[in-house]
Motif scaffolding. Structure first.
Motif, PDB file in Angstrom:
ATOM      1  N   ARG A 120       0.870  -1.175   0.000  1.00 51.98           N
ATOM      2  CA  ARG A 120       0.000   0.000   0.000  1.00 51.98           C
ATOM      3  C   ARG A 120       0.906   1.224   0.000  1.00 51.98           C
ATOM      4  N   ALA A 121       0.376   2.356  -0.415  1.00 53.49           N
ATOM      5  CA  ALA A 121       1.169   3.593  -0.400  1.00 53.49           C
ATOM      6  C   ALA A 121       0.383   4.682   0.307  1.00 53.49           C
ATOM      7  N   GLU A 122       1.123   5.567   0.973  1.00 54.71           N
ATOM      8  CA  GLU A 122       0.469   6.696   1.638  1.00 54.71           C
ATOM      9  C   GLU A 122       1.270   7.975   1.404  1.00 54.71           C
ATOM     10  N   GLU A 166       2.986  11.463   2.257  1.00 56.20           N
ATOM     11  CA  GLU A 166       3.669  11.971   3.454  1.00 56.20           C
ATOM     12  C   GLU A 166       4.405  13.264   3.137  1.00 56.20           C
ATOM     13  N   LEU A 223       6.128   9.781  -0.734  1.00 58.09           N
ATOM     14  CA  LEU A 223       5.218   8.632  -0.624  1.00 58.09           C
ATOM     15  C   LEU A 223       5.938   7.534   0.148  1.00 58.09           C
ATOM     16  N   GLU A 224       5.210   6.864   1.016  1.00 55.03           N
ATOM     17  CA  GLU A 224       5.780   5.676   1.652  1.00 55.03           C
ATOM     18  C   GLU A 224       5.048   4.441   1.151  1.00 55.03           C
ATOM     19  N   SER A 269       7.507  -0.621   6.982  1.00 53.35           N
ATOM     20  CA  SER A 269       8.159   0.189   5.955  1.00 53.35           C
ATOM     21  C   SER A 269       8.807  -0.684   4.896  1.00 53.35           C
ATOM     22  N   GLN A 290      -7.134  10.163  -2.763  1.00 49.69           N
ATOM     23  CA  GLN A 290      -7.146  10.659  -1.383  1.00 49.69           C
ATOM     24  C   GLN A 290      -6.918  12.165  -1.412  1.00 49.69           C
ATOM     25  N   GLY A 339       1.885   9.304   7.540  1.00 46.38           N
ATOM     26  CA  GLY A 339       0.817   9.360   6.537  1.00 46.38           C
ATOM     27  C   GLY A 339      -0.144  10.522   6.809  1.00 46.38           C
ATOM     28  N   ALA A 344      -3.847   4.793   3.651  1.00 44.91           N
ATOM     29  CA  ALA A 344      -3.034   4.228   2.561  1.00 44.91           C
ATOM     30  C   ALA A 344      -3.939   3.598   1.500  1.00 44.91           C
ATOM     31  N   GLU A 345      -3.402   3.496   0.287  1.00 44.33           N
ATOM     32  CA  GLU A 345      -4.116   2.887  -0.845  1.00 44.33           C
ATOM     33  C   GLU A 345      -3.368   1.646  -1.313  1.00 44.33           C
ATOM     34  N   TRP A 346      -4.109   0.609  -1.676  1.00 47.93           N
ATOM     35  CA  TRP A 346      -3.470  -0.603  -2.225  1.00 47.93           C
ATOM     36  C   TRP A 346      -2.812  -0.278  -3.556  1.00 47.93           C
TER      37      TRP A 346
END
Ligand code: 0L1
Ligand code: MG
Length: 264
Positions: A100-102, A104, A133-134, A157, A187, A226, A230-232
């Motif tokens: 997933r990514a979020e 930041e 992005l993480e 992480s 988002q 974040g 988070a998104e897949w």
């Protein structure tokens, strides 16, 4: 409970071999210190293979996520050079279990920062800020973990992308941002969602990393946390964050598995 080195090897091997594993502490019996010792040993294995320390990431930076986990403090993880994904570059989907990514905000430091520091001291340590992005990719089956599980697993992480470094002087406490996948806004948020002010995350990073004997260093990156859920990630997509005034950071996710089961 197995020895720390053995638990660290389980998590490191899972990340390296891209396999989900069972929770190591489903009932949260481990002390938090032991969970961080597993994290440290697991990252130590990456460093022993040639990666270098790049900084720290902060997790559970929203009150809602802290309440959900029943904790009252942030968690943190260690960033290494091998986790960095080039801005605008591509990363193979097969590198991850269920990523997933979020969106930041990231800081890069111009001097070391350690212990109980004020917001002003934290601000004075910043060289620049960047949209970031993480990629979080829990090594546990179904992304299911206890607090100690997730701490041991380096706070999930797995990757980070840094956009353009910007002057930190203009106020960055409440910048609007969007996270986009394949050009679609998925988002919408603000940097204020990171503890009300992202600098608070840097203050906490200074305290927690110094307490662990690894004070924040000049040149290190601190991922502040974040700003939205988070998104897949899906194979073949392009993921980006756009932060008001600071700009864009993005990356391509490698294509879907082929008929032969190969993934790029
Ligand atoms: O804020 C975070 O980066 C949380 C990471 C750990 C929890 C998760 O995997 O969602
Ligand atoms: Mg994060």
């Amino acid at each position: 409970m197995k020895p720390i080195a053995e638990l660290a090897a389980i998590l490191d091997d899972a990340a390296r071999e891209v396999r989900a594993v069972s929770q190591i502490d489903p009932d949260n019996r481990l002390a938090l210190e032991a969970a961080y010792a597993i994290q440290k040993a697991s990252i130590g294995r990456r460093v022993a293979r040639g990666e270098t320390r790049a900084g720290v990431k902060m997790g559970f930076t929203s009150r809602a996520k802290m309440v959900q986990m029943g904790i009252s403090d942030l968690i943190w993880g260690r960033l290494t050079s091998g986790m960095q994904i080039e801005e605008g570059g591509s990363v193979a989907f097969k590198r991850f279990v269920h990523p997933r990514a979020e969106p930041e905000l990231a800081f890069v430091l111009k001097k070391s920062l350690a212990g109980d520091v004020t917001l002003a001291q934290a601000f004075a340590s910043i060289e620049a800020v960047a949209p970031a992005l993480e990629v979080i990719d829990s090594r546990y089956q179904d992304f299911k973990f206890s607090l100690t599980d997730v701490v041991a697993d380096n706070a999930s992480s797995s990757g980070f992308v840094l956009g353009p470094w910007c002057d930190p002087a203009p106020d960055f406490s409440n910048l609007g941002l969007t996270m986009n996948i394949d050009g679609r806004v998925v988002q919408v948020g603000s940097t204020a969602a990171i503890l009300g002010h992202p600098l608070r995350s840097l203050v906490a990073a200074a305290r927690l990393s110094a307490a662990a004997g690894e004070p924040l260093q000049a040149g290190w990156v601190v991922m502040a946390g974040g700003a939205t859920p988070a998104e897949w990630l899906k194979p073949g997509s392009y993921v980006s964050v756009e932060v008001e005034r600071l700009g864009v950071a993005g990356f391509h996710v490698g294509a879907a598995p082929s008929a032969e089961g190969e993934r790029t």
